[in-house]
Design a protein around this motif. Structure first.
Motif, PDB file in Angstrom:
ATOM      1  N   PHE A  52      65.345  59.769  45.745  1.00 35.78           N
ATOM      2  CA  PHE A  52      66.792  59.607  45.839  1.00 35.78           C
ATOM      3  C   PHE A  52      67.218  58.255  45.280  1.00 35.78           C
ATOM      4  N   GLU A  53      66.485  57.196  45.647  1.00 34.96           N
ATOM      5  CA  GLU A  53      66.800  55.859  45.135  1.00 34.96           C
ATOM      6  C   GLU A  53      66.641  55.794  43.620  1.00 34.96           C
ATOM      7  N   LYS A  54      65.620  56.463  43.110  1.00 33.97           N
ATOM      8  CA  LYS A  54      65.349  56.415  41.675  1.00 33.97           C
ATOM      9  C   LYS A  54      66.435  57.135  40.878  1.00 33.97           C
ATOM     10  N   HIS A  55      66.854  58.293  41.341  1.00 33.40           N
ATOM     11  CA  HIS A  55      67.800  59.094  40.568  1.00 33.40           C
ATOM     12  C   HIS A  55      69.257  58.745  40.845  1.00 33.40           C
ATOM     13  N   GLU A  56      69.600  58.547  42.081  1.00 29.59           N
ATOM     14  CA  GLU A  56      70.996  58.344  42.453  1.00 29.59           C
ATOM     15  C   GLU A  56      71.310  56.908  42.859  1.00 29.59           C
ATOM     16  N   GLY A  57      70.318  56.113  43.089  1.00 33.91           N
ATOM     17  CA  GLY A  57      70.507  54.791  43.678  1.00 33.91           C
ATOM     18  C   GLY A  57      71.401  53.864  42.895  1.00 33.91           C
ATOM     19  N   LYS A  58      71.231  53.788  41.578  1.00 37.70           N
ATOM     20  CA  LYS A  58      72.019  52.848  40.790  1.00 37.70           C
ATOM     21  C   LYS A  58      73.502  53.167  40.868  1.00 37.70           C
ATOM     22  N   LYS A  59      73.844  54.442  40.776  1.00 39.06           N
ATOM     23  CA  LYS A  59      75.256  54.821  40.821  1.00 39.06           C
ATOM     24  C   LYS A  59      75.845  54.623  42.212  1.00 39.06           C
ATOM     25  N   ILE A  60      75.118  55.083  43.205  1.00 41.30           N
ATOM     26  CA  ILE A  60      75.653  55.070  44.570  1.00 41.30           C
ATOM     27  C   ILE A  60      75.732  53.658  45.138  1.00 41.30           C
ATOM     28  N   PHE A  61      74.677  52.888  45.000  1.00 38.26           N
ATOM     29  CA  PHE A  61      74.654  51.573  45.628  1.00 38.26           C
ATOM     30  C   PHE A  61      75.614  50.605  44.956  1.00 38.26           C
ATOM     31  N   SER A  62      75.839  50.751  43.654  1.00 35.87           N
ATOM     32  CA  SER A  62      76.793  49.855  42.994  1.00 35.87           C
ATOM     33  C   SER A  62      78.228  50.196  43.377  1.00 35.87           C
ATOM     34  N   ILE A  63      78.520  51.458  43.587  1.00 36.89           N
ATOM     35  CA  ILE A  63      79.882  51.867  43.965  1.00 36.89           C
ATOM     36  C   ILE A  63      80.160  51.536  45.423  1.00 36.89           C
ATOM     37  N   ASN A  64      79.179  51.719  46.285  1.00 34.92           N
ATOM     38  CA  ASN A  64      79.394  51.511  47.724  1.00 34.92           C
ATOM     39  C   ASN A  64      79.569  50.056  48.113  1.00 34.92           C
ATOM     40  N   ARG A  65      79.441  49.136  47.170  1.00 29.75           N
ATOM     41  CA  ARG A  65      79.696  47.728  47.473  1.00 29.75           C
ATOM     42  C   ARG A  65      81.198  47.452  47.595  1.00 29.75           C
ATOM     43  N   TYR A  66      82.035  48.348  47.112  1.00 33.99           N
ATOM     44  CA  TYR A  66      83.482  48.156  47.081  1.00 33.99           C
ATOM     45  C   TYR A  66      84.171  49.017  48.134  1.00 33.99           C
ATOM     46  N   PHE A  67      85.360  48.585  48.521  1.00 34.71           N
ATOM     47  CA  PHE A  67      86.249  49.471  49.252  1.00 34.71           C
ATOM     48  C   PHE A  67      86.812  50.474  48.262  1.00 34.71           C
ATOM     49  N   ARG A  68      87.276  51.590  48.777  1.00 39.56           N
ATOM     50  CA  ARG A  68      87.763  52.653  47.896  1.00 39.56           C
ATOM     51  C   ARG A  68      88.912  52.166  47.021  1.00 39.56           C
ATOM     52  N   SER A  69      89.894  51.501  47.611  1.00 41.79           N
ATOM     53  CA  SER A  69      91.058  51.056  46.841  1.00 41.79           C
ATOM     54  C   SER A  69      90.677  49.989  45.821  1.00 41.79           C
ATOM     55  N   ASP A  70      89.737  49.120  46.159  1.00 41.25           N
ATOM     56  CA  ASP A  70      89.297  48.094  45.214  1.00 41.25           C
ATOM     57  C   ASP A  70      88.572  48.709  44.025  1.00 41.25           C
ATOM     58  N   TYR A  71      87.691  49.672  44.299  1.00 43.09           N
ATOM     59  CA  TYR A  71      86.945  50.315  43.221  1.00 43.09           C
ATOM     60  C   TYR A  71      87.883  51.059  42.278  1.00 43.09           C
ATOM     61  N   ILE A  72      88.779  51.853  42.845  1.00 42.60           N
ATOM     62  CA  ILE A  72      89.692  52.638  42.009  1.00 42.60           C
ATOM     63  C   ILE A  72      90.651  51.714  41.264  1.00 42.60           C
ATOM     64  N   GLY A  73      91.155  50.680  41.925  1.00 45.89           N
ATOM     65  CA  GLY A  73      92.054  49.739  41.269  1.00 45.89           C
ATOM     66  C   GLY A  73      91.393  49.009  40.114  1.00 45.89           C
ATOM     67  N   ASN A  74      90.156  48.598  40.300  1.00 49.19           N
ATOM     68  CA  ASN A  74      89.417  47.924  39.240  1.00 49.19           C
ATOM     69  C   ASN A  74      89.222  48.848  38.041  1.00 49.19           C
ATOM     70  N   LYS A  75      88.858  50.084  38.299  1.00 48.42           N
ATOM     71  CA  LYS A  75      88.642  51.039  37.214  1.00 48.42           C
ATOM     72  C   LYS A  75      89.954  51.395  36.513  1.00 48.42           C
ATOM     73  N   LEU A  76      91.053  51.485  37.259  1.00 49.38           N
ATOM     74  CA  LEU A  76      92.353  51.753  36.631  1.00 49.38           C
ATOM     75  C   LEU A  76      92.785  50.574  35.762  1.00 49.38           C
ATOM     76  N   PHE A  77      92.491  49.368  36.207  1.00 43.63           N
ATOM     77  CA  PHE A  77      92.785  48.175  35.417  1.00 43.63           C
ATOM     78  C   PHE A  77      92.019  48.202  34.097  1.00 43.63           C
ATOM     79  N   GLN A  78      90.732  48.548  34.164  1.00 47.96           N
ATOM     80  CA  GLN A  78      89.930  48.675  32.949  1.00 47.96           C
ATOM     81  C   GLN A  78      90.450  49.794  32.058  1.00 47.96           C
TER      82      GLN A  78
END
Length: 142
Positions: A16-42
């Motif tokens: 699980f860590e090998k296949h999904e870890g990079k995507k999941i752990f990098s996203i879960n560092r943010y709050f939902r609104s912060d993650y979406i806001g950052n991506k909308l800004f980009q």
């Protein structure tokens, strides 16, 4: 002592860590609104840059026609039309980006919960194998 069930759980966690870890752990560092806001800004800047580049190419293609018929009313109408197209495209692009990044965050949150539940299950398997340590007065372990 090796337990076949523990080995299976640890193997599934490692996969699980090998296949999904990079995507999941990098996203879960943010709050939902912060993650979406950052991506909308980009997304806003990437759309604006792409639109400007396309506008420059379009302007260079029709440059000769504009220079021969230099009319202020036509140029103004064209500028307004380009502005409306930019705003409409931006709204659609940001709307699609919002839906995509919200879904990615929700998928990562579910994946994080699955990972934590597997870790808890593994921890429960190890509870029976731990021995309490005997301590002496000086804090040394015997």
């Amino acid at each position: 002592m090796l337990s076949e069930e523990k080995i299976k759980i640890m193997t599934s966690l490692a996969m699980f860590e090998k296949h999904e870890g990079k995507k999941i752990f990098s996203i879960n560092r943010y709050f939902r609104s912060d993650y979406i806001g950052n991506k909308l800004f980009q997304s806003f800047f990437s759309y604006t840059l792409s639109f400007v580049l396309c506008l420059v190419l379009w302007g260079l293609y029709y440059m000769e026609r504009w220079l021969t018929t230099m009319d202020v009313e036509i140029l103004t109408a064209t500028g307004i039309r380009v502005g409306i197209i930019y705003i409409a495209g931006l709204v659609v692009y940001l709307g699609i980006s919002f839906l995509i990044y919200r879904k990615r965050y929700e998928r990562a949150a579910r994946g994080g919960k699955v990972y934590l539940s597997r870790l808890k299950r593994l921890d429960k398997r190890y509870e029976g194998n731990t021995r309490p340590l005997k301590r002496t007065k000086g804090g040394r372990i015997l």
